[in-house]
Design a protein around this motif. Structure first.
Motif, PDB file in Angstrom:
ATOM      1  N   LEU A 317      44.095  31.957  48.054  1.00 57.26           N
ATOM      2  CA  LEU A 317      44.515  30.684  48.633  1.00 57.26           C
ATOM      3  C   LEU A 317      43.318  29.874  49.123  1.00 57.26           C
ATOM      4  N   ARG A 318      42.281  30.556  49.625  1.00 54.82           N
ATOM      5  CA  ARG A 318      41.082  29.853  50.087  1.00 54.82           C
ATOM      6  C   ARG A 318      40.207  29.388  48.929  1.00 54.82           C
ATOM      7  N   ASN A 319      40.425  29.996  47.758  1.00 62.90           N
ATOM      8  CA  ASN A 319      39.641  29.637  46.569  1.00 62.90           C
ATOM      9  C   ASN A 319      40.570  29.129  45.469  1.00 62.90           C
ATOM     10  N   PHE A 320      41.481  28.278  45.862  1.00 58.84           N
ATOM     11  CA  PHE A 320      42.530  27.812  44.955  1.00 58.84           C
ATOM     12  C   PHE A 320      41.959  27.051  43.757  1.00 58.84           C
ATOM     13  N   GLN A 321      40.745  26.530  43.875  1.00 61.85           N
ATOM     14  CA  GLN A 321      40.134  25.775  42.788  1.00 61.85           C
ATOM     15  C   GLN A 321      39.807  26.663  41.584  1.00 61.85           C
ATOM     16  N   LEU A 322      39.763  27.993  41.790  1.00 63.44           N
ATOM     17  CA  LEU A 322      39.482  28.916  40.685  1.00 63.44           C
ATOM     18  C   LEU A 322      40.699  29.198  39.829  1.00 63.44           C
ATOM     19  N   PHE A 323      41.848  28.744  40.277  1.00 71.12           N
ATOM     20  CA  PHE A 323      43.097  29.030  39.592  1.00 71.12           C
ATOM     21  C   PHE A 323      43.733  27.750  39.062  1.00 71.12           C
ATOM     22  N   PRO A 324      44.647  27.817  38.084  1.00 67.03           N
ATOM     23  CA  PRO A 324      45.215  29.024  37.498  1.00 67.03           C
ATOM     24  C   PRO A 324      44.277  29.694  36.491  1.00 67.03           C
ATOM     25  N   VAL A 338      43.697  38.168  40.565  1.00 66.75           N
ATOM     26  CA  VAL A 338      44.943  37.409  40.697  1.00 66.75           C
ATOM     27  C   VAL A 338      45.902  38.152  41.616  1.00 66.75           C
ATOM     28  N   PRO A 339      46.415  37.526  42.667  1.00 68.33           N
ATOM     29  CA  PRO A 339      47.421  38.184  43.523  1.00 68.33           C
ATOM     30  C   PRO A 339      48.624  38.621  42.703  1.00 68.33           C
ATOM     31  N   GLY A 340      49.080  39.849  42.952  1.00 71.27           N
ATOM     32  CA  GLY A 340      50.234  40.361  42.221  1.00 71.27           C
ATOM     33  C   GLY A 340      49.877  41.147  40.981  1.00 71.27           C
ATOM     34  N   ILE A 341      48.580  41.225  40.639  1.00 72.45           N
ATOM     35  CA  ILE A 341      48.146  42.000  39.477  1.00 72.45           C
ATOM     36  C   ILE A 341      47.225  43.120  39.954  1.00 72.45           C
ATOM     37  N   GLY A 342      47.616  44.363  39.682  1.00 75.52           N
ATOM     38  CA  GLY A 342      46.820  45.517  40.072  1.00 75.52           C
ATOM     39  C   GLY A 342      45.916  45.981  38.945  1.00 75.52           C
ATOM     40  N   VAL A 343      45.218  47.085  39.197  1.00 76.42           N
ATOM     41  CA  VAL A 343      44.236  47.591  38.236  1.00 76.42           C
ATOM     42  C   VAL A 343      44.900  47.974  36.922  1.00 76.42           C
ATOM     43  N   ARG A 344      45.978  48.756  36.983  1.00 72.99           N
ATOM     44  CA  ARG A 344      46.632  49.198  35.751  1.00 72.99           C
ATOM     45  C   ARG A 344      47.222  48.026  34.978  1.00 72.99           C
ATOM     46  N   SER A 345      47.824  47.086  35.712  1.00 74.14           N
ATOM     47  CA  SER A 345      48.406  45.920  35.036  1.00 74.14           C
ATOM     48  C   SER A 345      47.318  45.089  34.361  1.00 74.14           C
ATOM     49  N   ALA A 346      46.175  44.921  35.024  1.00 75.96           N
ATOM     50  CA  ALA A 346      45.061  44.166  34.442  1.00 75.96           C
ATOM     51  C   ALA A 346      44.558  44.846  33.168  1.00 75.96           C
ATOM     52  N   GLN A 347      44.474  46.162  33.196  1.00 73.26           N
ATOM     53  CA  GLN A 347      44.034  46.908  32.005  1.00 73.26           C
ATOM     54  C   GLN A 347      45.030  46.748  30.865  1.00 73.26           C
ATOM     55  N   LYS A 348      46.318  46.794  31.193  1.00 69.06           N
ATOM     56  CA  LYS A 348      47.352  46.626  30.162  1.00 69.06           C
ATOM     57  C   LYS A 348      47.325  45.223  29.564  1.00 69.06           C
ATOM     58  N   ILE A 368      53.461  43.340  36.476  1.00 70.56           N
ATOM     59  CA  ILE A 368      52.850  42.512  37.513  1.00 70.56           C
ATOM     60  C   ILE A 368      53.933  41.994  38.460  1.00 70.56           C
ATOM     61  N   SER A 369      53.525  41.598  39.666  1.00 70.19           N
ATOM     62  CA  SER A 369      54.453  40.958  40.606  1.00 70.19           C
ATOM     63  C   SER A 369      54.471  39.466  40.281  1.00 70.19           C
ATOM     64  N   TYR A 370      55.331  39.091  39.342  1.00 70.65           N
ATOM     65  CA  TYR A 370      55.300  37.724  38.836  1.00 70.65           C
ATOM     66  C   TYR A 370      55.667  36.697  39.907  1.00 70.65           C
ATOM     67  N   SER A 371      56.526  37.081  40.847  1.00 70.90           N
ATOM     68  CA  SER A 371      56.924  36.146  41.894  1.00 70.90           C
ATOM     69  C   SER A 371      55.717  35.675  42.708  1.00 70.90           C
ATOM     70  N   LYS A 372      54.696  36.507  42.797  1.00 68.27           N
ATOM     71  CA  LYS A 372      53.469  36.138  43.503  1.00 68.27           C
ATOM     72  C   LYS A 372      52.422  35.577  42.543  1.00 68.27           C
ATOM     73  N   ALA A 373      52.272  36.212  41.386  1.00 72.83           N
ATOM     74  CA  ALA A 373      51.206  35.849  40.453  1.00 72.83           C
ATOM     75  C   ALA A 373      51.440  34.507  39.779  1.00 72.83           C
ATOM     76  N   GLN A 374      52.696  34.061  39.679  1.00 71.89           N
ATOM     77  CA  GLN A 374      53.012  32.861  38.897  1.00 71.89           C
ATOM     78  C   GLN A 374      52.263  31.614  39.361  1.00 71.89           C
ATOM     79  N   TYR A 375      51.860  31.567  40.624  1.00 76.02           N
ATOM     80  CA  TYR A 375      51.159  30.394  41.145  1.00 76.02           C
ATOM     81  C   TYR A 375      49.663  30.417  40.850  1.00 76.02           C
ATOM     82  N   PHE A 376      49.198  31.503  40.221  1.00 72.62           N
ATOM     83  CA  PHE A 376      47.759  31.654  39.997  1.00 72.62           C
ATOM     84  C   PHE A 376      47.410  31.905  38.530  1.00 72.62           C
TER      85      PHE A 376
END
Length: 417
Positions: A317-324, A338-348, A368-376
């Motif tokens: 949120l403090r670095n919102f300019q890096l997203f999406p 990305v919030p909502g994406i963990g190590v295993r999900s990122a690898q997949k 992934i936790s899409y409800s959180k990640a969708q904004y990024f």
């Protein structure tokens, strides 16, 4: 079990519960005469790197102590019932509990009576008797004593699986305020001894296969949080320094519990800062696993962690300019942030996108936790309008969604009754 031993066990297991270097919850299950077996005081649980839960006998050798650390329940000026095990009693307890399948190992710490070497020598005798005389191959976590000689610490490392020594306070100034007889210099010296010997034995094992293992599960330390005025930035800078200097497996953060009436202690009568403790563990995870630097999460502007949201989301949120972030083209390091994406999900994600562009439904299946990640993030079918919100609005939406899920879960649990 003799009444005398049972009384000692009750006192010294209770005194050991404040050490969180062994993640645990005490057990004292009673048999009402209709069942089989009893769970005794001092049995706790820790988790191995592969996820197994291990039961340990968690006790102090003694709660007598020559030091008067203001935050410690076993401090010399505190009016508590005192007890001390003999070497033989600890060995017998460990073996008896192990044979009854109550435990798989031992977590042994101690107050300091007489001096550091006197106490450390007795702890060394315990682990040597277990290994050499009882042929015990279970897990042993040994707390080393600040100020003990390097020779005793080194020899203990040949018999213990993990060793740790408490840093106590995040800064030297905080330690001097509440424990003037202790020093971070002693802690660094002993951590340095163990690290140097571990490297030496590892190198020798490459040439001589019969070289014994030395502290194979590594070493750790613990800090008390909230007893002194350090910021979260101070805490995490100290943790990061010790991770890098001594290759620690873990740093544990223990929220100060107001058990002392010493006038140097704050927060008497208030609950421990459990949410702060949780945020520090999450930040620790970001440093060790996600590749963040301390200054990215905590800096001159942001000295303390946001208690409303986890530190990864707060950073985003403090670095919102890096997203999406475009899931189909971004590198692994950025996807991992990305919030909502963990190590295993990122690898997949990195593996799956080689076979075609990923869509929302595929990301959800990946986990992934899409409800959180969708904004990024953006993917093949992302509606652009989802990424047009400002960080304050996104934070409010995520907090509202989290609260709604919590209330829904509470309602579902109540409905079961």
């Amino acid at each position: 079990m003799e009444d005398r031993i049972r009384e000692k066990l009750k006192i010294l297991a209770d005194a050991a519960k404040y050490d969180v270097s062994c993640t645990s919850s005490g057990s004292n299950r009673k048999n009402d005469g209709k069942g089989i077996g009893n769970a005794s005081s001092g049995i706790c649980h820790t988790y191995t790197e592969d996820g197994r839960c291990v039961s340990l006998l968690k006790i102090l050798l003694t709660n007598y102590c020559i030091y008067d650390c203001a935050f410690c329940v076993s401090r010399s000026s505190n009016d508590v019932k005192r007890a001390a095990f003999t070497v033989e009693e600890v060995v017998a307890l460990t073996m008896n509990f192990y044979r009854r399948n109550y435990i798989e190992g031992l977590f042994l710490s101690s107050g300091i009576f007489k001096d550091a070497d006197y106490t450390m020598e007795r702890m060394l005798r315990i682990v040597k008797k277990l290994r050499l005389e009882e042929n015990f191959h279970g897990y042993i976590h040994l707390k080393t004593i600040p100020g003990a000689s390097g020779e005793l610490v080194t020899e203990a490392g040949l018999y213990a699986d993990r060793m740790s020594i408490n840093l106590e306070m995040p800064t030297e100034a905080g330690l001097k305020l509440l424990a003037p007889d202790k020093s971070h210099t002693e802690v660094k010296r002993e951590l340095g001894v163990v690290r140097a010997k571990a490297i030496q034995y590892a190198d020798e094992r490459k040439l001589i296969k019969s070289t014994p293992s030395f502290v194979p599960a590594g070493q750790s330390t613990q800090m008390v949080i909230g007893a002194t005025a350090e910021t979260d930035r101070d805490v995490m800078q100290t943790a990061n320094e010790y991770y890098k200097a001594f290759s620690l497996k873990r740093v544990y953060y223990s929220g100060y519990i107001p058990i002392s009436s010493d006038n140097r202690m704050p927060m008497i009568g208030t609950p421990p800062p459990l949410i702060r403790e949780n945020r520090l563990y999450q930040t620790d995870w970001l440093l060790r696993v996600y590749g963040f630097d301390v200054e990215e999460i905590l800096n001159e502007t942001y000295q303390n962690l946001d208690l409303d949201v986890d530190p990864k989301l707060s950073w985003a949120l403090r670095n919102f300019q890096l997203f999406p972030v475009d899931i189909n083209t971004a590198d692994y390091r950025m996807i991992l942030r990305v919030p909502g994406i963990g190590v295993r999900s990122a690898q997949k994600i990195v593996a799956a996108r080689r076979f075609g562009k990923l869509r929302i439904d595929q990301l959800k299946k990946i986990g992934i936790s899409y409800s959180k990640a969708q904004y990024f993030i953006r993917c093949a079918d992302t509606p652009f309008r989802l990424n047009e919100k400002d960080p304050y609005t996104v934070k409010r939406i995520i907090l509202r969604s989290s609260q709604s899920k919590y209330l829904k879960n509470q309602f579902q649990q109540l409905s079961l009754f």
